[in-house]
Design a protein around this motif. Structure first.
Motif, mmCIF file in Angstrom:
data_model
loop_
_atom_site.group_PDB
_atom_site.id
_atom_site.type_symbol
_atom_site.label_atom_id
_atom_site.label_comp_id
_atom_site.label_asym_id
_atom_site.label_seq_id
_atom_site.Cartn_x
_atom_site.Cartn_y
_atom_site.Cartn_z
ATOM 1 N N ASP A 208 6.933 7.793 26.267
ATOM 2 C CA ASP A 208 8.005 7.872 27.277
ATOM 3 C C ASP A 208 7.637 7.139 28.571
ATOM 4 O OD1 ASP A 208 6.159 9.600 28.382
ATOM 5 O OD2 ASP A 208 7.461 11.368 28.344
ATOM 6 N N ALA A 209 6.534 6.401 28.575
ATOM 7 C CA ALA A 209 6.209 5.559 29.730
ATOM 8 C C ALA A 209 7.224 4.432 29.872
ATOM 9 C CB ALA A 209 4.800 4.985 29.595
ATOM 10 N N THR A 210 7.849 4.029 28.755
ATOM 11 C CA THR A 210 8.914 3.027 28.804
ATOM 12 C C THR A 210 10.270 3.723 28.721
ATOM 13 O OG1 THR A 210 8.825 2.728 26.388
ATOM 14 C CG2 THR A 210 7.496 1.236 27.734
ATOM 15 N N ASP A 211 11.318 3.009 29.114
ATOM 16 C CA ASP A 211 12.653 3.590 29.025
ATOM 17 C C ASP A 211 13.061 3.826 27.578
ATOM 18 O OD1 ASP A 211 13.921 3.604 31.858
ATOM 19 O OD2 ASP A 211 12.961 1.647 31.726
ATOM 20 N N ALA A 212 12.659 2.894 26.691
ATOM 21 C CA ALA A 212 13.054 3.002 25.286
ATOM 22 C C ALA A 212 12.041 2.272 24.411
ATOM 23 C CB ALA A 212 14.452 2.410 25.082
ATOM 24 N N LEU A 213 12.139 2.520 23.119
ATOM 25 C CA LEU A 213 11.305 1.853 22.120
ATOM 26 C C LEU A 213 12.182 1.422 20.960
ATOM 27 C CD1 LEU A 213 8.600 1.130 20.638
ATOM 28 C CD2 LEU A 213 8.531 3.525 19.860
ATOM 29 N N PHE A 214 12.182 0.122 20.657
ATOM 30 C CA PHE A 214 12.871 -0.420 19.488
ATOM 31 C C PHE A 214 11.799 -0.933 18.538
ATOM 32 C CE2 PHE A 214 16.526 -1.870 22.506
ATOM 33 C CZ PHE A 214 16.908 -0.550 22.696
ATOM 34 N N ALA A 215 11.611 -0.257 17.412
ATOM 35 C CA ALA A 215 10.465 -0.604 16.569
ATOM 36 C C ALA A 215 10.620 -0.081 15.156
ATOM 37 C CB ALA A 215 9.183 -0.014 17.177
ATOM 38 N N THR A 216 9.842 -0.670 14.277
ATOM 39 C CA THR A 216 9.657 -0.133 12.938
ATOM 40 C C THR A 216 9.058 1.267 13.043
ATOM 41 O OG1 THR A 216 9.112 -2.357 12.162
ATOM 42 C CG2 THR A 216 8.468 -0.530 10.741
ATOM 43 N N ASN A 217 9.432 2.152 12.129
ATOM 44 C CA ASN A 217 8.718 3.417 12.011
ATOM 45 C C ASN A 217 7.428 3.106 11.259
ATOM 46 O OD1 ASN A 217 7.693 5.932 11.098
ATOM 47 N ND2 ASN A 217 9.706 6.849 11.408
ATOM 48 N N ASN A 218 6.350 2.903 12.016
ATOM 49 C CA ASN A 218 5.105 2.444 11.410
ATOM 50 C C ASN A 218 4.485 3.480 10.487
ATOM 51 O OD1 ASN A 218 4.348 -0.343 12.494
ATOM 52 N ND2 ASN A 218 4.963 0.727 14.359
ATOM 53 N N TYR A 219 4.730 4.737 10.751
ATOM 54 C CA TYR A 219 4.235 5.789 9.863
ATOM 55 C C TYR A 219 4.939 5.677 8.511
ATOM 56 C CZ TYR A 219 2.182 10.391 8.814
ATOM 57 O OH TYR A 219 1.436 11.420 8.283
ATOM 58 N N THR A 220 6.248 5.466 8.549
ATOM 59 C CA THR A 220 7.008 5.286 7.310
ATOM 60 C C THR A 220 6.540 4.048 6.554
ATOM 61 O OG1 THR A 220 8.955 6.384 8.224
ATOM 62 C CG2 THR A 220 9.319 4.912 6.352
ATOM 63 N N ALA A 221 6.273 2.968 7.288
ATOM 64 C CA ALA A 221 5.768 1.743 6.650
ATOM 65 C C ALA A 221 4.484 2.033 5.894
ATOM 66 C CB ALA A 221 5.536 0.668 7.707
ATOM 67 N N GLY A 222 3.606 2.834 6.505
ATOM 68 C CA GLY A 222 2.373 3.211 5.842
ATOM 69 C C GLY A 222 2.605 4.106 4.635
ATOM 70 N N VAL A 223 3.533 5.040 4.778
ATOM 71 C CA VAL A 223 3.853 5.940 3.664
ATOM 72 C C VAL A 223 4.317 5.143 2.443
ATOM 73 C CG1 VAL A 223 5.478 7.701 2.857
ATOM 74 C CG2 VAL A 223 4.356 7.977 5.067
ATOM 75 N N LEU A 224 5.164 4.148 2.656
ATOM 76 C CA LEU A 224 5.706 3.359 1.547
ATOM 77 C C LEU A 224 4.608 2.665 0.748
ATOM 78 C CD1 LEU A 224 8.858 1.717 3.218
ATOM 79 C CD2 LEU A 224 8.812 3.611 1.583
ATOM 80 N N ILE A 225 3.688 2.013 1.448
ATOM 81 C CA ILE A 225 2.621 1.309 0.714
ATOM 82 C C ILE A 225 1.585 2.278 0.155
ATOM 83 C CG2 ILE A 225 2.912 -0.951 1.799
ATOM 84 C CD1 ILE A 225 0.612 -0.236 3.705
ATOM 85 N N GLY A 226 1.450 3.446 0.794
ATOM 86 C CA GLY A 226 0.551 4.465 0.244
ATOM 87 C C GLY A 226 1.078 5.013 -1.071
ATOM 88 N N GLN A 227 2.375 5.293 -1.119
ATOM 89 C CA GLN A 227 2.992 5.778 -2.353
ATOM 90 C C GLN A 227 2.867 4.738 -3.466
ATOM 91 O OE1 GLN A 227 6.958 6.518 -0.873
ATOM 92 N NE2 GLN A 227 6.551 8.689 -0.463
ATOM 93 N N TYR A 228 3.087 3.497 -3.103
ATOM 94 C CA TYR A 228 3.008 2.425 -4.099
ATOM 95 C C TYR A 228 1.576 2.292 -4.639
ATOM 96 C CZ TYR A 228 3.387 -2.050 -6.427
ATOM 97 O OH TYR A 228 3.366 -3.031 -7.388
ATOM 98 N N ALA A 229 0.596 2.280 -3.739
ATOM 99 C CA ALA A 229 -0.798 2.127 -4.161
ATOM 100 C C ALA A 229 -1.229 3.278 -5.070
ATOM 101 C CB ALA A 229 -1.710 2.043 -2.944
ATOM 102 N N LYS A 230 -0.810 4.492 -4.739
ATOM 103 C CA LYS A 230 -1.141 5.667 -5.548
ATOM 104 C C LYS A 230 -0.566 5.537 -6.954
ATOM 105 C CE LYS A 230 -2.408 9.961 -6.434
ATOM 106 N NZ LYS A 230 -3.835 10.321 -6.627
ATOM 107 N N ALA A 231 0.709 5.137 -7.024
ATOM 108 C CA ALA A 231 1.355 4.997 -8.333
ATOM 109 C C ALA A 231 0.747 3.855 -9.134
ATOM 110 C CB ALA A 231 2.852 4.772 -8.143
#
Length: 339
Positions: free
Chosen positions: A128-151
């Motif tokens: 909240d130091a900035t007024d707003a944040l426009f970004a990828t959900n980086n945690y979700t990005a990690g989850v996606l490749i983690g699920q793929y690697a596991k499978a």
């Protein structure tokens, strides 16, 4: 009479010139000035973000001033760029923070002067130091490749190498911890800026998102644990470095490499089989949204606020049942960098 006409002509010309000058000054004053500060001006991700912001600003009748650090982590360079932009009349500054904590005092100084500051891609710390944040959900990005690697690994015991960004960076922690979560390991939550650890992670190293440093880090990990079977990387340049190290060691065929970014070179590496899957993010969308918010602030005084997720998609040419993904063709259509 001729002299009178001449004097009248000069006076009229002066009035017209003065009116034109005033009109030009008013036009310049009405032209919103937007600052964009990226981590570097060489990374294709930020190059594309700059291109997108420049085009969007031009289309909206705004002026974009761009600046960057000399390298990832160059906080002083970003602070200087911010000061220069404020002096140039910027009322909105879009920034991808290199040092999430160290940049906060400069952001506060800007906001105290009425400048809206929006973080793109990477949050400040605190967010909240900035007024707003426009970004990828980086945690979700990690989850996606983690699920793929596991499978993709199946029932084999995991021996994982993580090539991270550098300690304390929110994006690095979120992607790393998201990967752990997706892989089924005991992971910190999305708010943590600390890298999680697990017995399955046999080597952790910092790559700084750089291909050469990623290769060196992977070579060092292979000396400690030569039989790794999964490599998580913070981004695709680090993944390319990891692949080079594995190939040099004759181990490139038996290791699953997963990453995040979705740049055109990274998508080519997916097609070539160097990277098994990557989470694609969208810098053009971040840039366009940032410019739109800046125009809104300039015209209505309304500031952007909160977090806006700009989306992420798993890209692979080896889809796995039960895991949503798109193929390389789709990834190429939406990639950034040199096609």
């Amino acid at each position: 009479m001729p002299a009178q006409r001449t004097a009248f002509h000069f006076a009229a010309t002066a009035v017209v010139a003065a009116a034109a000058l005033c009109a030009a000054s008013a036009a310049n004053a009405a032209e919103p000035v937007i600052g964009l500060i990226t981590k570097t001006d060489t990374n294709p991700f930020f190059v594309k973000m700059k291109e997108g912001a420049t085009e969007a600003a031009k289309a909206k009748g705004a002026k974009l001033i761009a600046g960057a650090g000399k390298a990832d982590g160059d906080n002083a360079g970003q602070v200087t760029a911010m000061e220069n932009m404020i002096a140039a009349g910027a009322k909105t500054i879009l920034i991808t923070p290199s040092d999430a904590k160290a940049i906060v005092p400069a952001i506060k100084k800007a906001r105290d002067r009425g400048v809206m500051v929006i973080a793109l891609d990477s949050p400040a710390d605190p967010a909240d130091a900035t007024d707003a944040l426009f970004a990828t959900n980086n945690y979700t990005a990690g989850v996606l490749i983690g699920q793929y690697a596991k499978a993709a690994l199946g029932n084999k015991p995991a021996k994982i190498v993580t090539l991270d960004l550098f300690p304390g960076h929110p994006v690095g922690a979120q992607r790393h911890n998201g990967f752990m979560k997706g892989f089924g390991l005991n992971a910190p939550d999305a708010k943590s800026n600390e890298l999680g650890s697990d017995a399955a992670i046999v080597c952790q190293a910092d790559s700084f998102g750089d291909q050469a440093k990623g290769q060196t880090a992977m070579e060092n990990c292979l000396q400690k644990v030569p039989d790794v079977n999964v490599v998580y990387t913070i981004n695709e340049p680090a993944a390319a470095g990891a692949f080079n190290a594995l190939k040099k060691a004759g181990k490139d065929k038996g290791v699953i490499i997963v990453s995040v970014d979705g740049g055109c070179q990274g998508i080519r590496d997916v097609k070539a089989g160097k990277i098994a899957a990557t989470s694609q993010q969208y810098p053009l969308k971040m840039a366009a949204m940032g410019v739109d918010a800046a125009i809104e602030y300039a015209t209505s005084g309304k500031k952007a606020s909160g977090y806006v997720d700009t989306g992420v998609t798993l890209i692979t040419d080896k889809p796995i049942s039960g895991i949503e993904s798109k193929d390389v063709k789709a990834g190429t259509d939406l990639c950034w960098g040199k096609k």
